[in-house]
Write a protein that holds these residues in place. Sequence first.
Motif, PDB file in Angstrom:
ATOM      1  N   GLN A  19       0.829  -1.197   0.000  1.00 45.02           N
ATOM      2  CA  GLN A  19       0.000   0.000   0.000  1.00 45.02           C
ATOM      3  C   GLN A  19       0.865   1.248   0.000  1.00 45.02           C
ATOM      4  OE1 GLN A  19      -2.820  -0.281   3.222  1.00 45.02           O
ATOM      5  NE2 GLN A  19      -4.315  -1.338   1.947  1.00 45.02           N
ATOM      6  N   GLU A  22       2.984   1.042  -3.683  1.00 46.18           N
ATOM      7  CA  GLU A  22       2.209   1.118  -4.917  1.00 46.18           C
ATOM      8  C   GLU A  22       1.000   2.036  -4.760  1.00 46.18           C
ATOM      9  OE1 GLU A  22       2.825  -1.029  -7.654  1.00 46.18           O
ATOM     10  OE2 GLU A  22       4.560  -2.016  -6.774  1.00 46.18           O
ATOM     11  N   GLY A  23       0.585   2.251  -3.519  1.00 44.09           N
ATOM     12  CA  GLY A  23      -0.633   3.007  -3.305  1.00 44.09           C
ATOM     13  C   GLY A  23      -1.883   2.194  -3.563  1.00 44.09           C
ATOM     14  N   ILE A  24      -1.701   0.912  -3.792  1.00 42.46           N
ATOM     15  CA  ILE A  24      -2.820   0.019  -4.119  1.00 42.46           C
ATOM     16  C   ILE A  24      -2.746  -1.198  -3.216  1.00 42.46           C
ATOM     17  CG2 ILE A  24      -3.826  -1.437  -5.904  1.00 42.46           C
ATOM     18  CD1 ILE A  24      -2.378   0.478  -7.920  1.00 42.46           C
ATOM     19  N   CYS A  25      -3.882  -1.618  -2.718  1.00 42.22           N
ATOM     20  CA  CYS A  25      -3.933  -2.806  -1.868  1.00 42.22           C
ATOM     21  C   CYS A  25      -3.778  -4.057  -2.724  1.00 42.22           C
ATOM     22  CB  CYS A  25      -5.262  -2.837  -1.127  1.00 42.22           C
ATOM     23  SG  CYS A  25      -5.495  -4.306  -0.136  1.00 42.22           S
ATOM     24  N   MET A  63     -13.242  -4.931  -3.527  1.00 38.51           N
ATOM     25  CA  MET A  63     -12.008  -5.562  -3.974  1.00 38.51           C
ATOM     26  C   MET A  63     -10.807  -4.662  -3.692  1.00 38.51           C
ATOM     27  SD  MET A  63     -13.491  -7.134  -7.481  1.00 38.51           S
ATOM     28  CE  MET A  63     -14.646  -8.506  -7.404  1.00 38.51           C
ATOM     29  N   ARG A  64      -9.682  -5.306  -3.415  1.00 38.75           N
ATOM     30  CA  ARG A  64      -8.461  -4.546  -3.109  1.00 38.75           C
ATOM     31  C   ARG A  64      -8.759  -3.462  -2.082  1.00 38.75           C
ATOM     32  NH1 ARG A  64      -4.246  -5.312  -6.594  1.00 38.75           N
ATOM     33  NH2 ARG A  64      -4.684  -6.504  -8.456  1.00 38.75           N
ATOM     34  N   ALA A  65      -9.442  -3.842  -1.015  1.00 41.09           N
ATOM     35  CA  ALA A  65      -9.909  -2.820  -0.086  1.00 41.09           C
ATOM     36  C   ALA A  65      -9.596  -3.196   1.362  1.00 41.09           C
ATOM     37  CB  ALA A  65     -11.409  -2.599  -0.273  1.00 41.09           C
ATOM     38  N   LYS A  67      -8.378  -2.688   4.839  1.00 40.97           N
ATOM     39  CA  LYS A  67      -8.068  -1.511   5.655  1.00 40.97           C
ATOM     40  C   LYS A  67      -7.249  -1.940   6.855  1.00 40.97           C
ATOM     41  CE  LYS A  67     -11.679   1.957   5.112  1.00 40.97           C
ATOM     42  NZ  LYS A  67     -12.863   2.548   5.747  1.00 40.97           N
ATOM     43  N   LYS A  78      -4.168  12.730   9.045  1.00 41.19           N
ATOM     44  CA  LYS A  78      -4.101  13.041   7.629  1.00 41.19           C
ATOM     45  C   LYS A  78      -2.767  13.717   7.302  1.00 41.19           C
ATOM     46  CE  LYS A  78      -6.471  15.479   3.970  1.00 41.19           C
ATOM     47  NZ  LYS A  78      -7.408  16.548   3.641  1.00 41.19           N
TER      48      LYS A  78
ATOM     49  N   GLN B  19      -8.712   8.314  -1.656  1.00 43.97           N
ATOM     50  CA  GLN B  19      -7.513   7.534  -1.334  1.00 43.97           C
ATOM     51  C   GLN B  19      -6.914   8.011  -0.018  1.00 43.97           C
ATOM     52  OE1 GLN B  19      -4.905   7.624  -4.732  1.00 43.97           O
ATOM     53  NE2 GLN B  19      -5.836   5.813  -5.631  1.00 43.97           N
ATOM     54  N   GLU B  20      -6.963   9.317   0.220  1.00 40.24           N
ATOM     55  CA  GLU B  20      -6.393   9.833   1.465  1.00 40.24           C
ATOM     56  C   GLU B  20      -7.276   9.509   2.654  1.00 40.24           C
ATOM     57  OE1 GLU B  20      -5.695  13.962   0.838  1.00 40.24           O
ATOM     58  OE2 GLU B  20      -3.883  13.631  -0.345  1.00 40.24           O
ATOM     59  N   GLY B  23      -8.059   5.322   2.226  1.00 36.58           N
ATOM     60  CA  GLY B  23      -6.931   4.453   1.943  1.00 36.58           C
ATOM     61  C   GLY B  23      -7.218   3.481   0.812  1.00 36.58           C
ATOM     62  N   ILE B  24      -8.380   3.645   0.208  1.00 31.19           N
ATOM     63  CA  ILE B  24      -8.804   2.727  -0.847  1.00 31.19           C
ATOM     64  C   ILE B  24      -9.231   3.540  -2.056  1.00 31.19           C
ATOM     65  CG2 ILE B  24     -10.509   0.983  -1.484  1.00 31.19           C
ATOM     66  CD1 ILE B  24     -10.751   0.453   1.581  1.00 31.19           C
ATOM     67  N   GLU B  30     -18.452   3.799  -7.868  1.00 33.00           N
ATOM     68  CA  GLU B  30     -18.488   4.755  -6.754  1.00 33.00           C
ATOM     69  C   GLU B  30     -18.264   6.181  -7.234  1.00 33.00           C
ATOM     70  OE1 GLU B  30     -16.968   1.642  -3.305  1.00 33.00           O
ATOM     71  OE2 GLU B  30     -15.605   3.157  -4.097  1.00 33.00           O
ATOM     72  N   THR B  59      -2.671   0.768 -15.125  1.00 37.99           N
ATOM     73  CA  THR B  59      -2.921  -0.359 -14.210  1.00 37.99           C
ATOM     74  C   THR B  59      -3.984  -1.244 -14.835  1.00 37.99           C
ATOM     75  OG1 THR B  59      -4.463   1.065 -13.034  1.00 37.99           O
ATOM     76  CG2 THR B  59      -2.297   0.755 -12.043  1.00 37.99           C
ATOM     77  N   LYS B  62      -6.443  -4.315 -13.303  1.00 34.18           N
ATOM     78  CA  LYS B  62      -6.545  -4.318 -11.843  1.00 34.18           C
ATOM     79  C   LYS B  62      -7.732  -3.484 -11.380  1.00 34.18           C
ATOM     80  CE  LYS B  62      -1.729  -5.161 -10.700  1.00 34.18           C
ATOM     81  NZ  LYS B  62      -0.492  -4.593 -10.174  1.00 34.18           N
ATOM     82  N   MET B  63      -8.327  -3.910 -10.316  1.00 29.73           N
ATOM     83  CA  MET B  63      -9.510  -3.223  -9.807  1.00 29.73           C
ATOM     84  C   MET B  63      -9.137  -2.268  -8.679  1.00 29.73           C
ATOM     85  SD  MET B  63     -12.051  -6.448  -9.957  1.00 29.73           S
ATOM     86  CE  MET B  63     -12.572  -7.078 -11.561  1.00 29.73           C
ATOM     87  N   ARG B  64      -9.856  -1.175  -8.610  1.00 31.94           N
ATOM     88  CA  ARG B  64      -9.596  -0.158  -7.581  1.00 31.94           C
ATOM     89  C   ARG B  64      -8.095   0.160  -7.543  1.00 31.94           C
ATOM     90  NH1 ARG B  64     -13.650   0.753  -3.928  1.00 31.94           N
ATOM     91  NH2 ARG B  64     -15.421  -0.659  -4.014  1.00 31.94           N
ATOM     92  N   ALA B  65      -7.546   0.406  -8.706  1.00 34.04           N
ATOM     93  CA  ALA B  65      -6.090   0.538  -8.759  1.00 34.04           C
ATOM     94  C   ALA B  65      -5.658   1.764  -9.556  1.00 34.04           C
ATOM     95  CB  ALA B  65      -5.471  -0.724  -9.365  1.00 34.04           C
ATOM     96  N   LEU B  66      -6.398   2.861  -9.435  1.00 30.02           N
ATOM     97  CA  LEU B  66      -6.027   4.069 -10.157  1.00 30.02           C
ATOM     98  C   LEU B  66      -4.829   4.726  -9.481  1.00 30.02           C
ATOM     99  CD1 LEU B  66      -9.633   5.414 -10.675  1.00 30.02           C
ATOM    100  CD2 LEU B  66      -8.175   4.308 -12.369  1.00 30.02           C
ATOM    101  N   LYS B  67      -3.760   4.891 -10.269  1.00 27.73           N
ATOM    102  CA  LYS B  67      -2.548   5.521  -9.730  1.00 27.73           C
ATOM    103  C   LYS B  67      -2.505   6.974 -10.147  1.00 27.73           C
ATOM    104  CE  LYS B  67       1.043   2.017  -9.209  1.00 27.73           C
ATOM    105  NZ  LYS B  67       2.285   1.507  -9.795  1.00 27.73           N
TER     106      LYS B  67
END
Lengths: 207, 207
Positions: A19, A22-25, A63-65, A67, A78, B19-20, B23-24, B30, B59, B62-67
């Motif tokens: 995380q 990559e910033g991604i789970c 998905m990919r979530a 926490k 923050k 994301q901040e 974290g997801i 959404e 990306t 990949k799901m929920r993976a916007l960089k």
Amino acid sequence: MPDLTVRQQQIVDFIQLRQEQEGICPSRAEIADHFGFRSRNAVNEHLRLIRQKGFIGETEGKMRALKLITPLQRHRQKVANIPIFGSIPAGFAQAKVQEAKGCVSIDIGTLGITPTPGTFALEVRGDSMIGKHIMDGDIVVLEQGVNPKSGEVVAALIDNESTLKTFLLNRGKPFLRAENPKYPDLIPAQELVIQGVFRALIRRAAG
Amino acid sequence: MPDLTVRQQQIVDFIQLRQEQEGICPSRAEIADHFGFRSRNAVNEHLRLIRQKGFIGETEGKMRALKLITPLQRHRQKVANIPIFGSIPAGFAQAKVQEAKGCVSIDIGTLGITPTPGTFALEVRGDSMIGKHIMDGDIVVLEQGVNPKSGEVVAALIDNESTLKTFLLNRGKPFLRAENPKYPDLIPAQELVIQGVFRALIRRAAG
DNA sequence: GGAGATACTGTTCATTTAGACAGTATGCCA
DNA sequence: TGGCATACTGTCTAAATGAACAGTATCTCC
């Protein structure tokens, strides 16, 4: 909160690492890959137990979530991203983000203020503020567009360069003072541009 | 890099906010929900254009993976999370994370060091180090378990409380010195526990 | 030795999700 | 007026993914 097993801790660490990097789970498949599991359900089972112990929050269906809830995370606040400018040109308000030389990331609790779009940082050059314990090489965080109170430290544009000074009101008239006997005492602040008011400071150990 | 349209910027901002805060990364559904789009493809189209303009990395699949690639992000570095201790008990090494009173989050570039598990922070009490421009209320970041060099600032356990002092070697013998004439000069450091060596400092403006 | 927890393999299924196709409306510029 | 980009609605599909079920091996503790 019960402790995690070694394996469970390894998995938590891996998720946190991914995380952060990559910033991604990572997905369960990716976790399984990393540990060499041939079954994704091994990950599933671990995650279930980790969640049961309270180290992962509820994110059903998403998905990919995952926490993470680490002990430090509970204190975590923050993080603000503040641009660092080498020196601030006159036409400051217009084009800011483009000219940033760097970026200070720091949590707002430690910083002490909630940053606005007018918050920026400068690296201190010289020892003109040594009397206020601001040293050469320090990074100061400033707030643009606010009126300084008497006694506050400000960044002012003098000779096309940002300089830190103490802002003073003397019988209603604004003055700037360098906090170092080597420098001239009072400068009338009539036509000077106040670029920002001191809010915070970050110093690295020398060497 | 071409500019984003208003809508595109709104979407980038929303993704960054989520994301901040969570974290997801938000899913397309959404994002559509948030903006009131009845079609997820509206999001899809926007993301395609944003990506084309270089503000989102690749990306695929990949799901929920916007960089996100924002101008500040390009400067952004890894953020370290450092525990704050009120005072460090003797049995320090064992139970650390549990007793943290807070957490400093700061990027390692600004911090100047790469934190280890032995990195921690303390809030400075008193003005015993004013001569080194360390003030009451400052937060100091220290590194545990390293040997200090002569002249470096250290945290030492004196009378069951952490105190900052300058570490000195005088003819091979270690001494501690307070950087304030009000305090006694040299303390033999023979039996004192050095808890950490000064690495960085964070100060908030008073008020 | 047996109970229970951890640590997996292997498989199936429903859902979430990204990505692609078809089509409409609106504003801007030539 | 026509062309073009933005900004959407609506629908479909395949892949990614989370979650659940069945089963095995190992270890510790009683």
